[in-house]
Each structure stands twice: as structure tokens, then as C-alpha cells.
Design a protein around this motif. Structure first.
Motif, PDB file in Angstrom:
ATOM      1  N   ALA A 165      37.009  44.175  25.015  1.00 57.10           N
ATOM      2  CA  ALA A 165      36.196  43.662  26.117  1.00 57.10           C
ATOM      3  C   ALA A 165      36.851  42.464  26.771  1.00 57.10           C
ATOM      4  N   PHE A 166      37.942  41.964  26.182  1.00 56.81           N
ATOM      5  CA  PHE A 166      38.689  40.879  26.811  1.00 56.81           C
ATOM      6  C   PHE A 166      39.503  41.424  27.972  1.00 56.81           C
ATOM      7  N   GLY A 167      39.457  40.747  29.110  1.00 60.00           N
ATOM      8  CA  GLY A 167      40.305  41.128  30.221  1.00 60.00           C
ATOM      9  C   GLY A 167      41.727  40.690  29.958  1.00 60.00           C
ATOM     10  N   ILE A 168      42.681  41.609  30.078  1.00 59.77           N
ATOM     11  CA  ILE A 168      44.090  41.303  29.813  1.00 59.77           C
ATOM     12  C   ILE A 168      44.930  41.779  30.982  1.00 59.77           C
ATOM     13  N   ALA A 169      45.837  40.921  31.449  1.00 60.05           N
ATOM     14  CA  ALA A 169      46.740  41.288  32.537  1.00 60.05           C
ATOM     15  C   ALA A 169      48.117  40.709  32.271  1.00 60.05           C
ATOM     16  N   VAL A 170      49.141  41.473  32.656  1.00 59.20           N
ATOM     17  CA  VAL A 170      50.520  40.973  32.632  1.00 59.20           C
ATOM     18  C   VAL A 170      50.885  40.626  34.069  1.00 59.20           C
ATOM     19  N   LEU A 171      51.298  39.380  34.276  1.00 56.74           N
ATOM     20  CA  LEU A 171      51.583  38.893  35.629  1.00 56.74           C
ATOM     21  C   LEU A 171      53.035  38.479  35.760  1.00 56.74           C
ATOM     22  N   GLY A 172      53.558  38.583  36.985  1.00 55.01           N
ATOM     23  CA  GLY A 172      54.840  37.988  37.305  1.00 55.01           C
ATOM     24  C   GLY A 172      54.664  36.500  37.553  1.00 55.01           C
ATOM     25  N   PRO A 173      55.766  35.763  37.750  1.00 56.64           N
ATOM     26  CA  PRO A 173      55.662  34.323  37.973  1.00 56.64           C
ATOM     27  C   PRO A 173      54.808  33.951  39.179  1.00 56.64           C
ATOM     28  N   ASP A 174      54.706  34.876  40.148  1.00 56.91           N
ATOM     29  CA  ASP A 174      53.917  34.611  41.361  1.00 56.91           C
ATOM     30  C   ASP A 174      52.483  35.118  41.231  1.00 56.91           C
ATOM     31  N   ARG A 176      51.534  38.113  40.616  1.00 59.71           N
ATOM     32  CA  ARG A 176      51.365  39.523  40.955  1.00 59.71           C
ATOM     33  C   ARG A 176      51.094  40.316  39.674  1.00 59.71           C
ATOM     34  N   ILE A 177      50.149  41.239  39.747  1.00 57.53           N
ATOM     35  CA  ILE A 177      49.725  41.989  38.562  1.00 57.53           C
ATOM     36  C   ILE A 177      50.687  43.144  38.292  1.00 57.53           C
ATOM     37  N   LYS A 178      51.276  43.136  37.086  1.00 57.21           N
ATOM     38  CA  LYS A 178      52.124  44.250  36.657  1.00 57.21           C
ATOM     39  C   LYS A 178      51.313  45.284  35.889  1.00 57.21           C
ATOM     40  N   HIS A 179      50.356  44.824  35.126  1.00 57.81           N
ATOM     41  CA  HIS A 179      49.470  45.719  34.382  1.00 57.81           C
ATOM     42  C   HIS A 179      48.165  44.995  34.104  1.00 57.81           C
ATOM     43  N   LYS A 180      47.077  45.747  34.089  1.00 58.12           N
ATOM     44  CA  LYS A 180      45.788  45.176  33.693  1.00 58.12           C
ATOM     45  C   LYS A 180      45.026  46.228  32.899  1.00 58.12           C
ATOM     46  N   SER A 189      36.795  43.980  39.877  1.00 61.04           N
ATOM     47  CA  SER A 189      35.988  44.814  40.782  1.00 61.04           C
ATOM     48  C   SER A 189      34.636  44.173  41.080  1.00 61.04           C
ATOM     49  N   ARG A 190      34.134  43.393  40.126  1.00 64.02           N
ATOM     50  CA  ARG A 190      32.847  42.725  40.325  1.00 64.02           C
ATOM     51  C   ARG A 190      32.998  41.305  40.872  1.00 64.02           C
ATOM     52  N   SER A 191      34.259  40.888  41.139  1.00 64.87           N
ATOM     53  CA  SER A 191      34.536  39.511  41.586  1.00 64.87           C
ATOM     54  C   SER A 191      33.861  38.513  40.657  1.00 64.87           C
ATOM     55  N   ASP A 192      33.908  38.807  39.368  1.00 70.43           N
ATOM     56  CA  ASP A 192      33.272  37.940  38.373  1.00 70.43           C
ATOM     57  C   ASP A 192      34.241  36.830  37.973  1.00 70.43           C
ATOM     58  N   GLY A 193      34.427  35.885  38.896  1.00 65.70           N
ATOM     59  CA  GLY A 193      35.320  34.764  38.645  1.00 65.70           C
ATOM     60  C   GLY A 193      36.755  35.021  39.050  1.00 65.70           C
ATOM     61  N   LEU A 194      37.139  36.296  39.172  1.00 66.17           N
ATOM     62  CA  LEU A 194      38.521  36.655  39.468  1.00 66.17           C
ATOM     63  C   LEU A 194      38.568  37.696  40.584  1.00 66.17           C
ATOM     64  N   LEU A 195      39.680  37.702  41.307  1.00 62.71           N
ATOM     65  CA  LEU A 195      39.901  38.693  42.360  1.00 62.71           C
ATOM     66  C   LEU A 195      41.397  38.877  42.542  1.00 62.71           C
ATOM     67  N   VAL A 196      41.756  39.889  43.314  1.00 64.12           N
ATOM     68  CA  VAL A 196      43.158  40.107  43.674  1.00 64.12           C
ATOM     69  C   VAL A 196      43.286  39.829  45.163  1.00 64.12           C
ATOM     70  N   ASP A 197      44.194  38.901  45.539  1.00 66.03           N
ATOM     71  CA  ASP A 197      44.320  38.549  46.956  1.00 66.03           C
ATOM     72  C   ASP A 197      45.119  39.610  47.718  1.00 66.03           C
ATOM     73  N   GLU A 198      45.338  39.366  48.992  1.00 62.57           N
ATOM     74  CA  GLU A 198      45.989  40.381  49.839  1.00 62.57           C
ATOM     75  C   GLU A 198      47.438  40.634  49.452  1.00 62.57           C
ATOM     76  N   HIS A 199      48.016  39.759  48.618  1.00 63.87           N
ATOM     77  CA  HIS A 199      49.404  39.933  48.177  1.00 63.87           C
ATOM     78  C   HIS A 199      49.490  40.547  46.775  1.00 63.87           C
ATOM     79  N   GLY A 200      48.349  40.989  46.232  1.00 61.25           N
ATOM     80  CA  GLY A 200      48.348  41.590  44.907  1.00 61.25           C
ATOM     81  C   GLY A 200      48.405  40.580  43.779  1.00 61.25           C
ATOM     82  N   ARG A 201      48.038  39.317  44.070  1.00 62.63           N
ATOM     83  CA  ARG A 201      48.096  38.261  43.057  1.00 62.63           C
ATOM     84  C   ARG A 201      46.714  38.022  42.460  1.00 62.63           C
TER      85      ARG A 201
END
Length: 355
Positions: A165-174, A176-180, A189-201
Motif C-alpha cells: 500500500a506504500f506508493g513507490i516510484a523510481v525517479l530521474g534527477p529531474d 521524471r517518473i521511470k516507474h511507479k 490519480s486522486r491528486s492525494d498530495g501528489l501529481l504529475v506535472d506537464e513534463h512528467g515530473r
């Protein structure tokens, strides 16, 4: 699409390859030592409908049909068919050959030859097979079979991460999401504290939270965190906060792992697990889930419209049914801890495979 029957006498490695090609929705032909095509996958037939695979067919005849069809449709064909055929047959004597094709679509290809003379040719559409991220459009090919193994390993790891149930993501230095994993996708998806901006970050709802996340991800990606892991909090909905851990993404530099502990459990999902797998009554399961979510016994009972005494009696029944180790001796505190852990390892799996 039904997988064609695999001939009983083909070598074991090629039988495994046929199963792999079916999973990847890839084109595969298997050729015996006498140059006869003994197996063609459904996707081979889909990509090359102009070849009659129902009739006896040799590798040479298959090549000639493909070249003729290409020439008839304006594709540049070999200037000397016989010389090109001789080159192709000679190349097939190598244990392994990798190349690309642009007809009838973009294909990354591997031709394998065994010592006993059997051959197999695998042709993969990178986007259809989910392999695009392993190849650059500017590089003809790089280790098709290795890329497939990496993809399958990544899928196995993803399935394991999706059970949390823990949210896990692998990110690049900028950022950007490599895996989630599934839980992270649900938070976003619920914008529960987190979102992905227009650049995929990966970003937070609040700019100052995003700035702190960005700082920690950059340090982790460069291997410059002062400790193996750094923690912070990100504001979520309804005045709650998620606890966030950031660490370096493996042995190599260039990525960071972000882990988000949800601010609250999914009471309904945890209640279902407690009722189904631990035989609590629906009322007991709901009360236990709320206690695991941080409510006191009396507050949970009040929230559920029960008298405090009813809630206490139900907790006694719950502890008796869940009497594992010293849980019963730890009372409400032990129950809260136990239910929270249960929610952490079962909560996200419910999303897998759902749109």
C-alpha cells in the motif's frame, strides 16, 4: 489470439521461445535443419498475411515471398535476389544474429541457430511488446533477448511492489517518473498530495513541498544524501500529511526511489481482508480497521454509531480471534499496529488489473 500448437519434436529452448513470443505478441518462426518452417506464431501470420503458412514452406521460399511482396508495394528490393539470398543463408550460420527491419512495420529481430541445425527467428514490434524504453530509435538494436529478460524481471518486481500500500516510484534527477507501482499511481490519480506535472515530473500540491522533494531527489540521484535515506512530509487532503522517504536508486547513479506512506488506511479494503481472511464479523472488521487507522476504541465506536461498551466488547472478541503471539496482551495499541501492517501489505493489490 490462440497460440498455435507447438510441435512435440522442436528443441526445448525454441518451445520456451514460442511461449515468450506469445506473451510479447511477437512474430516467431522455427525452422528445422532441412530448412522447413515447422512453426509460425499467430503474429507472424498477422504481419505477413501474403505468405501461405498453411502449405509446406521453406525459409528460402518465405524470404522470396517477402521480397516479392515488398517490390510489388514499392519497397526497395535487393538488386540481386540470388546474391542476397546467399548472404542471408550464410548469416544464418552464426549462432546469433540481431538486426532491424522497417517492413512491414518497425521490427527488432533476433535469429538464433543451435548446434543441431535448428533455427528460430524472433521479430518484435517494440511498442506492441512494451520494449520501447529499452531501445533508442537511433540505434538499430541492442540485445533483444536481454531486453526481454530485463522487461520480465521488471514485471516481476512491479508485481511484488504492487502488493504494497506504500506508493513507490523510481525517479530521474529531474523527478521524471521511470516507474511507479499501483499505490503510487492511485495517489497521483486522486491528486492525494501528489501529481504529475506537464513534463512528467512527480510534484506535490504545494510549491514548498515540491521544492523539498526536488532537492532530496537530486541529492539521492547524485549519491550525496548524508544518510542512506532522507525523510520529509508532504501535505495531503483534509489536513493530513504523507510521510515520504527518498533514497538512492540502486548501485548506479542517476535515479532515486521515493516511497510514500499513505496518511490513512483504506478502511473498506482492510475491513474486507479482516472479514474474509481472519473471520471477524463485518462489524468487528470495520471497528478494527478504524483502530488501525488511528482512532481510539471509543472514538471508533462513536464514529460507527455504537455505544462505548459495545466497542470494548467487540475489541475483546477481535483480540481473541486474532490471538497471534502476544497481540492479545498488547490491547488496543497492539491491535492498531497489527492492522496498520496488514493494511500496508494488502491495500494496493486490489487495484492491480483494474482500469
Amino acid at each position: 489470439m490462440m497460440m498455435p500448437p507447438i510441435p512435440w519434436d522442436i528443441p526445448g529452448p525454441f518451445a520456451d521461445m514460442a511461449v515468450m513470443a506469445s506473451r510479447l505478441r511477437a512474430s516467431l518462426v522455427i525452422i528445422d535443419p532441412n530448412d522447413n518452417v515447422v512453426y509460425a506464431s499467430q503474429d507472424k501470420k498477422r504481419l505477413y498475411p501474403f505468405i501461405d503458412f498453411s502449405a509446406p514452406l521453406t525459409f528460402e521460399a518465405m524470404l522470396r515471398s517477402s521480397w516479392k511482396h515488398g517490390a510489388d508495394n514499392g519497397i526497395i528490393s535487393p538488386p540481386d535476389f540470388e546474391a542476397q539470398l546467399a548472404d542471408a543463408q550464410n548469416a544464418r550460420r552464426s549462432p546469433r544474429l540481431e538486426f532491424t527491419r522497417r517492413f512491414p512495420t518497425e521490427l527488432i529481430c533476433a535469429h538464433i541457430r543451435l548446434d543441431n541445425g535448428w533455427n528460430a527467428q524472433l521479430r518484435v514490434e517494440p511498442d506492441r511488446a512494451g520494449l520501447r524504453q529499452y531501445f533508442s530509435r537511433d540505434i538499430p538494436t541492442f540485445g533483444l533477448l536481454e531486453a526481454i529478460r530485463q522487461r520480465e524481471t521488471a514485471e516481476q518486481c512491479a508485481a511484488a511492489l504492487d502488493c504494497l500500500a506504500f506508493g513507490i516510484a523510481v525517479l530521474g534527477p529531474d523527478r521524471r517518473i521511470k516507474h511507479k507501482n499501483t499505490a503510487m499511481a492511485d495517489l497521483i490519480s486522486r491528486s492525494d498530495g501528489l501529481l504529475v506535472d506537464e513534463h512528467g515530473r512527480l510534484s506535490a500540491l504545494h510549491d514548498d513541498d515540491t521544492a523539498e522533494l526536488s532537492r532530496l531527489v537530486a541529492l539521492a540521484s547524485l549519491g550525496r544524501l548524508l544518510a542512506p535515506t532522507a525523510a520529509t512530509s508532504i501535505r495531503a487532503a483534509a489536513g493530513r500529511s504523507h510521510i515520504v522517504s527518498v533514497s538512492r536508486g540502486g548501485d548506479s547513479l542517476g535515479s532515486a526511489v521515493v516511497l510514500v506512506a499513505p496518511a490513512s488506511l483504506d478502511v473498506a479494503a482492510v475491513s474486507d481482508v479482516l472479514h474474509r481472511d481472519f473471520k471477524l464479523t463485518p462489524a468487528e472488521a470495520e471497528l478494527a480497521a478504524m483502530i488501525g487507522n488511528g482512532f481510539t476504541n471509543d472514538d471508533a465506536a462513536k464514529e460507527l454509531g455504537k455505544a462505548p461498551g459495545t466497542g470494548r466488547e467487540q475489541v475483546k472478541s477481535i483480540l481473541k480471534k486474532l490471538d497471534v503471539g502476544a497481540l492479545a496482551n498488547r490491547g488496543q495499541t497492539g491491535l492498531a499496529r497489527w492492522v496498520a501492517v496488514l493494511g500496508a501489505i494488502t491495500g494496493a493489490a486490489r487495484f492491480r488489473g483494474k482500469s
